[in-house]
Design a protein around this motif. Structure first.
Motif, PDB file in Angstrom:
ATOM      1  N   LEU A 231     -39.765  22.900   8.389  1.00 18.22           N
ATOM      2  CA  LEU A 231     -39.696  21.482   8.739  1.00 18.22           C
ATOM      3  C   LEU A 231     -39.785  21.347  10.256  1.00 18.22           C
ATOM      4  O   LEU A 231     -39.060  22.020  10.992  1.00 18.22           O
ATOM      5  CB  LEU A 231     -38.400  20.855   8.237  1.00 18.22           C
ATOM      6  CG  LEU A 231     -38.266  19.348   8.490  1.00 18.22           C
ATOM      7  CD1 LEU A 231     -39.279  18.581   7.660  1.00 18.22           C
ATOM      8  CD2 LEU A 231     -36.852  18.863   8.175  1.00 18.22           C
ATOM      9  N   HIS A 232     -40.680  20.469  10.703  1.00 21.13           N
ATOM     10  CA  HIS A 232     -40.872  20.235  12.129  1.00 21.13           C
ATOM     11  C   HIS A 232     -40.385  18.823  12.460  1.00 21.13           C
ATOM     12  O   HIS A 232     -40.929  17.842  11.926  1.00 21.13           O
ATOM     13  CB  HIS A 232     -42.345  20.361  12.503  1.00 21.13           C
ATOM     14  CG  HIS A 232     -42.934  21.701  12.220  1.00 21.13           C
ATOM     15  ND1 HIS A 232     -43.329  22.572  13.211  1.00 21.13           N
ATOM     16  CD2 HIS A 232     -43.212  22.331  11.039  1.00 21.13           C
ATOM     17  CE1 HIS A 232     -43.818  23.671  12.670  1.00 21.13           C
ATOM     18  NE2 HIS A 232     -43.764  23.548  11.347  1.00 21.13           N
ATOM     19  N   ALA A 233     -39.378  18.707  13.311  1.00 21.12           N
ATOM     20  CA  ALA A 233     -38.897  17.410  13.773  1.00 21.12           C
ATOM     21  C   ALA A 233     -39.405  17.193  15.193  1.00 21.12           C
ATOM     22  O   ALA A 233     -39.084  17.964  16.098  1.00 21.12           O
ATOM     23  CB  ALA A 233     -37.374  17.357  13.739  1.00 21.12           C
TER      24      ALA A 233
ATOM     25  N   GLN B  33     -46.447  24.289   3.374  1.00 22.15           N
ATOM     26  CA  GLN B  33     -45.813  25.334   4.174  1.00 22.15           C
ATOM     27  C   GLN B  33     -45.200  24.783   5.460  1.00 22.15           C
ATOM     28  O   GLN B  33     -44.221  25.314   5.964  1.00 22.15           O
ATOM     29  CB  GLN B  33     -46.821  26.430   4.517  1.00 22.15           C
ATOM     30  CG  GLN B  33     -47.332  27.183   3.302  1.00 22.15           C
ATOM     31  CD  GLN B  33     -48.287  28.293   3.673  1.00 22.15           C
ATOM     32  OE1 GLN B  33     -48.413  28.664   4.830  1.00 22.15           O
ATOM     33  NE2 GLN B  33     -48.975  28.830   2.677  1.00 22.15           N
ATOM     34  N   ASN B  34     -45.793  23.693   5.981  1.00 22.93           N
ATOM     35  CA  ASN B  34     -45.299  23.073   7.205  1.00 22.93           C
ATOM     36  C   ASN B  34     -45.250  21.563   7.026  1.00 22.93           C
ATOM     37  O   ASN B  34     -46.286  20.932   6.780  1.00 22.93           O
ATOM     38  CB  ASN B  34     -46.195  23.423   8.390  1.00 22.93           C
ATOM     39  CG  ASN B  34     -46.073  24.877   8.798  1.00 22.93           C
ATOM     40  OD1 ASN B  34     -45.101  25.279   9.439  1.00 22.93           O
ATOM     41  ND2 ASN B  34     -47.066  25.685   8.409  1.00 22.93           N
ATOM     42  N   VAL B  35     -44.042  21.000   7.146  1.00 25.14           N
ATOM     43  CA  VAL B  35     -43.834  19.566   6.963  1.00 25.14           C
ATOM     44  C   VAL B  35     -43.373  18.974   8.292  1.00 25.14           C
ATOM     45  O   VAL B  35     -42.422  19.472   8.905  1.00 25.14           O
ATOM     46  CB  VAL B  35     -42.781  19.285   5.875  1.00 25.14           C
ATOM     47  CG1 VAL B  35     -42.504  17.788   5.763  1.00 25.14           C
ATOM     48  CG2 VAL B  35     -43.255  19.849   4.534  1.00 25.14           C
ATOM     49  N   LEU B  36     -44.041  17.916   8.732  1.00 26.96           N
ATOM     50  CA  LEU B  36     -43.711  17.266   9.998  1.00 26.96           C
ATOM     51  C   LEU B  36     -43.027  15.931   9.744  1.00 26.96           C
ATOM     52  O   LEU B  36     -43.524  15.115   8.965  1.00 26.96           O
ATOM     53  CB  LEU B  36     -44.986  17.040  10.812  1.00 26.96           C
ATOM     54  CG  LEU B  36     -44.876  16.108  12.033  1.00 26.96           C
ATOM     55  CD1 LEU B  36     -43.898  16.671  13.063  1.00 26.96           C
ATOM     56  CD2 LEU B  36     -46.257  15.881  12.646  1.00 26.96           C
TER      57      LEU B  36
ATOM     58  N   VAL C  42     -36.189  25.147  10.615  1.00 23.64           N
ATOM     59  CA  VAL C  42     -36.410  23.855  11.267  1.00 23.64           C
ATOM     60  C   VAL C  42     -36.835  24.093  12.712  1.00 23.64           C
ATOM     61  O   VAL C  42     -36.173  24.836  13.449  1.00 23.64           O
ATOM     62  CB  VAL C  42     -35.149  22.971  11.248  1.00 23.64           C
ATOM     63  CG1 VAL C  42     -35.451  21.617  11.892  1.00 23.64           C
ATOM     64  CG2 VAL C  42     -34.627  22.790   9.832  1.00 23.64           C
ATOM     65  N   ARG C  43     -37.924  23.471  13.113  1.00 21.65           N
ATOM     66  CA  ARG C  43     -38.389  23.540  14.496  1.00 21.65           C
ATOM     67  C   ARG C  43     -38.335  22.150  15.104  1.00 21.65           C
ATOM     68  O   ARG C  43     -38.788  21.188  14.491  1.00 21.65           O
ATOM     69  CB  ARG C  43     -39.823  24.076  14.579  1.00 21.65           C
ATOM     70  CG  ARG C  43     -40.326  24.258  15.995  1.00 21.65           C
ATOM     71  CD  ARG C  43     -41.800  24.663  16.027  1.00 21.65           C
ATOM     72  NE  ARG C  43     -42.218  25.043  17.356  1.00 21.65           N
ATOM     73  CZ  ARG C  43     -42.613  24.194  18.311  1.00 21.65           C
ATOM     74  NH1 ARG C  43     -42.627  22.895  18.052  1.00 21.65           N
ATOM     75  NH2 ARG C  43     -42.981  24.634  19.500  1.00 21.65           N
TER      76      ARG C  43
END
Length: 287
Positions: free
Chosen positions: A165-167, A135-138, A212-213
């Motif tokens: 997606l967390h950048a 659910q959350n990919v860094l 995207v965060r």
């Protein structure tokens, strides 16, 4: 993206968890799975007998091929991966605390450092968080070529799983006290970090990721990333890295290695293309 997944196994609880995770990925990507048991040449633990029970216990629609070899574990794993054209390796690992976490020697660590294809490490233990679909990919980044290697896989996985997606870029502030104008340097580094995460966000959006965060943080990179993993309930960390040969492969210090050992979520280590051929170069946050 993934068509052939290799899961080395010794029948341990960690290996079984890695196999189950690999099967879930294979079903989502419609990939084939290969399992490999490596028995030591000196007559150590017989892992071959454990392999069949691991596979039989799995309830999966994926095509699973079983194999066994005898020899040095990490060498046999890498050789088999090349032979079958594996494009992903999935291995179980365990976290270490205290002095032991700074000691080398595990098969998983050697494979992470030497593999030309991405390696997904799955932690064992009660503190591990292993969930799928993600659910959350860094994806950590510092704008380097090593970091860029992780963007495509992270984007593909996030789009496939319909995950956020967390950048994130972490500005390492340890050297601030040694410069004349630390405030000016910090502003420059933060600006570079912002450019790096914005570039990832653009690429991810073009790759079909809906959410995207981006974030720029300060501190010791691996600690800041671990805190982010906990705060945002990250399911997968995708990091670029480079391989090492000779004496250098026994030296510690990379952020990726520390996260492989300590992050509760699985970590996907991705080698930059030039590094896969030359095994040279350095980076900061992602490596």
């Amino acid at each position: 993206m993934f068509r052939t997944i290799l899961v080395p196994t010794d029948g341990s609880a960690g290996a079984r968890r890695a196999f189950a995770h690999a099967v879930a990925l294979a079903e989502r990507y419609r990939a084939d799975v290969h399992t490999l048991a490596v028995d030591s040449a000196d007559g150590g633990v017989d892992t071959t007998a454990r392999l069949a029970s691991t596979v039989e216990a799995a309830d999966t629609t994926a095509d699973v091929t079983q194999a066994d070899r005898t020899g040095v574990a990490h060498e046999e794993i890498l050789d088999y991966a090349e032979a079958v054209g594996a494009d992903l390796l999935v291995l179980g690992t365990h976290g270490r605390t205290g002095v032991r976490r700074y000691l080398l020697g595990s098969v998983t660590e050697k494979v992470v450092r030497l593999s030309d294809v991405p390696v997904l490490t799955v932690r064992a233990g009660d503190d591990a968080r292993v969930r799928f679909p993600y659910q959350n990919v860094l994806v950590p980044t510092d704008g380097s070529e090593q970091a860029a290697a992780a963007v495509d896989p992270a984007t593909d996985i996030a789009a496939t799983c319909e995950a956020h997606l967390h950048a994130v870029s972490v500005v390492d502030t340890r050297a601030m006290g040694t410069v004349t104008r630390p405030d000016v340097l910090l502003d420059q580094l933060k600006s570079q970090a912002r450019s790096a995460v914005d570039a990832v966000a653009r690429e991810a959006s073009h790759g079909g990721v809906d959410s995207v965060r981006t974030a720029v943080q300060e501190g010791l990179p691996y600690r800041a990333l671990l805190a982010y993993v906990d705060e945002f309930d990250i399911d997968l960390v995708v990091m670029g890295t480079h391989g090492r040969r000779g004496v250098d492969r026994y030296l510690l210090g990379s952020v990726t290695e520390k996260l492989v050992r300590t992050a509760p979520a699985p970590v996907l280590s991705v080698r930059a293309p030039d590094d896969a051929a030359q095994s040279t170069g350095t980076s900061a946050t992602p490596e």
